[in-house]
Design an enzyme around this catalytic site. Sequence first.
Site, PDB file in Angstrom:
ATOM      1  N   TRP A  70       0.872  -1.176   0.000  1.00 41.84           N
ATOM      2  CA  TRP A  70       0.000   0.000   0.000  1.00 41.84           C
ATOM      3  C   TRP A  70       0.919   1.238   0.000  1.00 41.84           C
ATOM      4  O   TRP A  70       1.782   1.350   0.877  1.00 41.84           O
ATOM      5  CB  TRP A  70      -0.862  -0.056   1.256  1.00 41.84           C
ATOM      6  CG  TRP A  70      -1.839   1.043   1.428  1.00 41.84           C
ATOM      7  CD1 TRP A  70      -2.712   1.535   0.508  1.00 41.84           C
ATOM      8  CD2 TRP A  70      -2.076   1.778   2.640  1.00 41.84           C
ATOM      9  NE1 TRP A  70      -3.478   2.519   1.057  1.00 41.84           N
ATOM     10  CE2 TRP A  70      -3.103   2.693   2.359  1.00 41.84           C
ATOM     11  CE3 TRP A  70      -1.517   1.743   3.915  1.00 41.84           C
ATOM     12  CZ2 TRP A  70      -3.578   3.576   3.327  1.00 41.84           C
ATOM     13  CZ3 TRP A  70      -1.994   2.607   4.869  1.00 41.84           C
ATOM     14  CH2 TRP A  70      -3.018   3.515   4.572  1.00 41.84           C
ATOM     15  N   ASP A 118      -0.319  -5.475   9.805  1.00 40.28           N
ATOM     16  CA  ASP A 118      -1.400  -4.584   9.373  1.00 40.28           C
ATOM     17  C   ASP A 118      -2.595  -5.449   8.985  1.00 40.28           C
ATOM     18  O   ASP A 118      -2.553  -6.188   7.996  1.00 40.28           O
ATOM     19  CB  ASP A 118      -0.916  -3.745   8.176  1.00 40.28           C
ATOM     20  CG  ASP A 118      -1.916  -2.666   7.783  1.00 40.28           C
ATOM     21  OD1 ASP A 118      -3.003  -2.604   8.399  1.00 40.28           O
ATOM     22  OD2 ASP A 118      -1.621  -1.886   6.850  1.00 40.28           O
ATOM     23  N   LYS A 166     -13.188  -1.164   6.492  1.00 42.01           N
ATOM     24  CA  LYS A 166     -13.758  -2.002   5.417  1.00 42.01           C
ATOM     25  C   LYS A 166     -14.725  -3.029   5.980  1.00 42.01           C
ATOM     26  O   LYS A 166     -15.812  -3.216   5.442  1.00 42.01           O
ATOM     27  CB  LYS A 166     -12.668  -2.734   4.652  1.00 42.01           C
ATOM     28  CG  LYS A 166     -11.342  -2.036   4.585  1.00 42.01           C
ATOM     29  CD  LYS A 166     -11.312  -0.934   3.558  1.00 42.01           C
ATOM     30  CE  LYS A 166     -10.037  -0.138   3.764  1.00 42.01           C
ATOM     31  NZ  LYS A 166      -9.628   0.662   2.681  1.00 42.01           N
TER      32      LYS A 166
HETATM   33  C1  LMR Z   1      -7.005   1.707  -0.569  1.00 36.37           C
HETATM   34  O1  LMR Z   1      -5.857   1.252  -0.623  1.00 36.37           O
HETATM   35  O2  LMR Z   1      -7.689   1.931  -1.574  1.00 36.37           O
HETATM   36  C2  LMR Z   1      -7.620   1.966   0.761  1.00 36.37           C
HETATM   37  O3  LMR Z   1      -6.829   1.453   1.767  1.00 36.37           O
HETATM   38  C3  LMR Z   1      -7.951   3.401   0.948  1.00 36.37           C
HETATM   39  C4  LMR Z   1      -6.745   4.234   1.219  1.00 36.37           C
HETATM   40  O4  LMR Z   1      -6.755   4.967   2.210  1.00 36.37           O
HETATM   41  O5  LMR Z   1      -5.788   4.190   0.443  1.00 36.37           O
END
Ligand code: LMR
Length: 392
Positions: A128, A208, A243
């Site tokens: 991420w 996480d 989520k």
């Molecule tokens: C995502 O990766 O789309 C979600 O976790 C929202 C975000 O805050 O990035």
Amino acid sequence: MLSNLEQQPADALLALIKLYAADSRGDKIDLGVGVYRTDDGGTPVFGAIKAAEKKLLETQDSKAYLGPEGDMGFVHALMPFIFGKQDPSKGGRIDGMQAPGGTGAVRLAVALAKKAGVKRVWMGTPSWPNHAQILADLGLELKTFVHAGKAGLADMDSLRTALNLAEPGDAVLLHGCCHNPTGIDYTPAQWDEIAPLLAEKKILPLLDLAYQGLGEGMEEDAYGVRRVLAEVPEALIAYSCDKNFGLYRDRVGALYVMAQDADTLGRALSNGHSLARAAWSMPPDHGGAAVRLILEDADLTAMWLAELDTMRTRMRQVRARLAQAGQAGAVDLKPLGSQNGLFSILPLNADQILALRNDCGIYMAGSGRINVAGLTMGNIDKFIADVAKVSA
Ligand code: LMR
């Protein structure tokens, strides 16, 4: 002084929300930011949340401050789901505090690790994007290994090499389930190998867990976290309800700390409290209170779990349909069938991703990440055909 500041680009993922909204094409498809969608394309508030909010409206008698730890009823009510019904606090070695969403929990975990002396964090890529951003913002050194290997599976060799190179006192950031952005989770057998390695190498796990219940089930998705905690003396767990309770903009999360003993745990959490006080003082209450009301009521809990089941089943159907399509031009969709959660990555280049947006009205992250929940039985054939077209 402000003229010293350089213009920053908008967050690429969040910018997609606005670009998509401004697109007037009737058959546009939003596969961008990670929110669940129904087969009608909506993101409705959970029925269990609506019921809990009604109860909250009727019964809440004060909005006075709670303190930097937030609503501890909320924090404790989640623990059996995360750590198991049998002794969720591991004899008083695990406790937590509320945080503003999963991002707040990750930030707090990293800040606490830094305060405890961690200087380097190992992380599989891709991850991420906000993970690296938080680490950089807090001045920690990032060391990477390859997470997504061949055939849509985790690259265990790269992880093994990284853990061998890591030094005692380093941290490793691992996704508990529903890996964002690849959907590639470790299997139970892989967690069985990883957990003792972390202990042996004296590496602090930062786990996480932002999508529990959206992969294989609430229990199944907790396997990795529980397996790691069974081996290591201490760990930090960042949890998100954004989520699995659909509370995105209400920002509902928690940081859990597992320490060697209750004394160390108390000291660690007191540092968490002071870091929170300096950052946001205390977390927003509303969403956490609604989650607590659900978890305190057996009927509402059953309702919430049933809603979560429906979401997971729908996403598995979408994944099965994609896998069944097999090949879309140069893109092999088969691995998506066994991946988990909202996300998977398609091997598309920047031009192909742009062509999908401009020519076909299909919005996805620049990494090729798609949110499979944006696909419905009504738009999935168009999606497969368009991917085939741009990648042929
Ligand atoms: C995502 O990766 O789309 C979600 O976790 C929202 C975000 O805050 O990035």
